[in-house]
Design a protein around this motif. Structure first.
Motif, mmCIF file in Angstrom:
data_model
loop_
_atom_site.group_PDB
_atom_site.id
_atom_site.type_symbol
_atom_site.label_atom_id
_atom_site.label_comp_id
_atom_site.label_asym_id
_atom_site.label_seq_id
_atom_site.Cartn_x
_atom_site.Cartn_y
_atom_site.Cartn_z
ATOM 1 N N ALA B 49 67.708 28.234 3.352
ATOM 2 C CA ALA B 49 66.571 27.479 2.800
ATOM 3 C C ALA B 49 66.275 27.871 1.358
ATOM 4 C CB ALA B 49 65.331 27.700 3.667
ATOM 5 N N THR B 50 66.470 29.153 1.024
ATOM 6 C CA THR B 50 66.125 29.613 -0.324
ATOM 7 C C THR B 50 67.329 29.598 -1.266
ATOM 8 O OG1 THR B 50 66.523 31.919 0.334
ATOM 9 C CG2 THR B 50 64.263 31.110 0.492
ATOM 10 N N GLY B 51 68.521 29.381 -0.711
ATOM 11 C CA GLY B 51 69.714 29.453 -1.555
ATOM 12 C C GLY B 51 69.993 30.867 -2.020
ATOM 13 N N SER B 52 69.589 31.833 -1.206
ATOM 14 C CA SER B 52 69.755 33.242 -1.586
ATOM 15 C C SER B 52 70.857 33.899 -0.772
ATOM 16 C CB SER B 52 68.449 34.010 -1.344
ATOM 17 O OG SER B 52 67.386 33.424 -2.045
ATOM 18 N N ARG B 53 71.218 35.098 -1.175
ATOM 19 C CA ARG B 53 72.124 35.937 -0.402
ATOM 20 C C ARG B 53 71.405 37.239 -0.096
ATOM 21 N NH1 ARG B 53 76.948 36.473 -4.485
ATOM 22 N NH2 ARG B 53 75.121 36.445 -5.851
ATOM 23 N N LEU B 55 70.697 41.309 -0.051
ATOM 24 C CA LEU B 55 70.810 42.336 -1.088
ATOM 25 C C LEU B 55 72.214 42.916 -1.143
ATOM 26 C CD1 LEU B 55 67.515 44.311 -0.392
ATOM 27 C CD2 LEU B 55 68.029 42.959 -2.431
ATOM 28 N N THR B 58 74.839 40.993 -3.055
ATOM 29 C CA THR B 58 74.458 40.617 -4.419
ATOM 30 C C THR B 58 74.762 41.755 -5.389
ATOM 31 O OG1 THR B 58 72.650 39.292 -3.490
ATOM 32 C CG2 THR B 58 72.527 39.815 -5.841
ATOM 33 N N VAL B 167 61.152 29.920 9.262
ATOM 34 C CA VAL B 167 61.402 29.454 7.896
ATOM 35 C C VAL B 167 60.488 28.272 7.559
ATOM 36 C CG1 VAL B 167 63.147 28.444 6.380
ATOM 37 C CG2 VAL B 167 63.744 30.375 7.853
ATOM 38 N N GLY B 170 57.339 29.297 6.228
ATOM 39 C CA GLY B 170 57.333 29.976 4.928
ATOM 40 C C GLY B 170 57.829 31.406 4.969
ATOM 41 N N PHE B 172 60.638 34.110 4.788
ATOM 42 C CA PHE B 172 61.965 34.088 4.150
ATOM 43 C C PHE B 172 62.555 35.470 3.929
ATOM 44 C CE2 PHE B 172 58.665 34.097 0.901
ATOM 45 C CZ PHE B 172 59.036 35.207 0.157
#
Lengths: 202, 202
Positions: B49-53, B55, B58, B167, B170, B172
């Motif tokens: 949903a956030t387009g994140s990876r 830690l 990264t 999710v 909210g 995340f």
């Protein structure tokens, strides 16, 4: 690695958490008996290295951060209003900062606080050179001279290099602190950093 | 929104910061007089949903997090060893957790703590059903029954739905807390959450 080296305070002018850190860091430095070295840089350079986006460009995190910034502002009793054009890349402000810093770091700090205050309470864009110069002039600085300097290739390359070197050293967030080589990421890590300094690490 | 509703503690079993939160959250609940509702979910659902990876996937953040986890472990005097296969998706552990939670939330909490401890000190994979069942059996639970339940389509869909609903609300990050509707993200926000509860917000 000596016990009286300055605390490096890395930040981007468009970072909400850096704004709150900027309002607290002087008192923090006095409590722990350390000088603060203010180091603005372009967080976008770090985003390229980490493949990340800013909080305000990320679904869910954006909503949380906006709520959290208002909550911190109420907790600390300080004003906070997110600019409509947020996030804005404050390159002009960073360039002018380093021009002032060369002459007098204390004045540069005063200028940095003014940039944060202008952005996060009045929506004045740190990427707009005219606005940034007007802000510097309001502090009694030589706006004409700073405007000329901020347009030079030398300061543009310098800010680019400072940001790239920061990322090469492992700095990727805002605020981000380095104390005697030890990194601390985030406004909410100031208490841990204080304990670290008081105990000499653990 | 009542003053004695439980604190929701959302987490992924492969989250280093959630491990430290899990070790502290019971004492926290006792201090503030609130029950803790343990809510494991798949952080990967939030990443989509956030387009994140994560830690640990990264650059730069990975190095910082590993250093920070060791630093927190020394500060708290607790063991910490990052598994070689980190990060691992602990789906089996989440499924077994909810099967236990249906019968007895206190036992489910004990199981969750055992999963964290097994992963972050002995490298036991919460995604491996055999290992997870052996862990549950070591706590006196019925391994055969849990293994059958964990393989059912019903619990698979349930865990997927719980994560999607989180999710949608909210949530995340990990750890992520909800107190009377108010969200707090991160292990380092536990002190702020405590102040929030004590003062009834601000």
């Amino acid at each position: 690695m000596t016990g009286d080296s300055p605390i490096e305070f890395w930040f981007d002018f468009a970072s909400g958490y850096a704004y709150f850190a900027a309002l607290e860091i002087d008192a923090f430095g006095q409590r722990v008996g350390r000088r603060i070295k203010w180091c603005p840089y372009t967080l976008g350079t770090a985003f390229k290295a980490t493949g990340s986006r800013g909080l305000s460009s990320t679904p869910l995190k954006r909503d949380y951060a906006q709520k959290d910034w208002q909550r911190i502002a109420r907790l600390r009793g300080v004003p906070f209003r997110l600019p409509e054009h947020h996030p804005s890349v404050a390159l002009a402000a960073i360039r002018v900062f380093y021009l002032i810093d060369d002459v007098d770091p204390t004045v540069a700090k005063t200028f940095a606080l003014a940039v944060f205050e202008a952005y996060f309470t009045r929506g004045i864009d740190g990427g707009n050179l005219d606005h940034v110069i007007a802000l510097a002039a309001s502090l009694g600085l030589d706006g004409t001279n700073l405007a000329a300097g901020a347009g030079s290739q030398a300061v543009k390359e310098r800010v680019k290099l400072i940001s790239e070197q920061a990322v090469a050293l492992g700095i990727f967030g805002s605020p981000f602190f380095i104390v005697d080589g030890e990194p601390f990421w985030g406004w909410d890590r100031i208490p841990m950093m204080e304990e670290w300094i008081e105990r000499g690490g653990w």
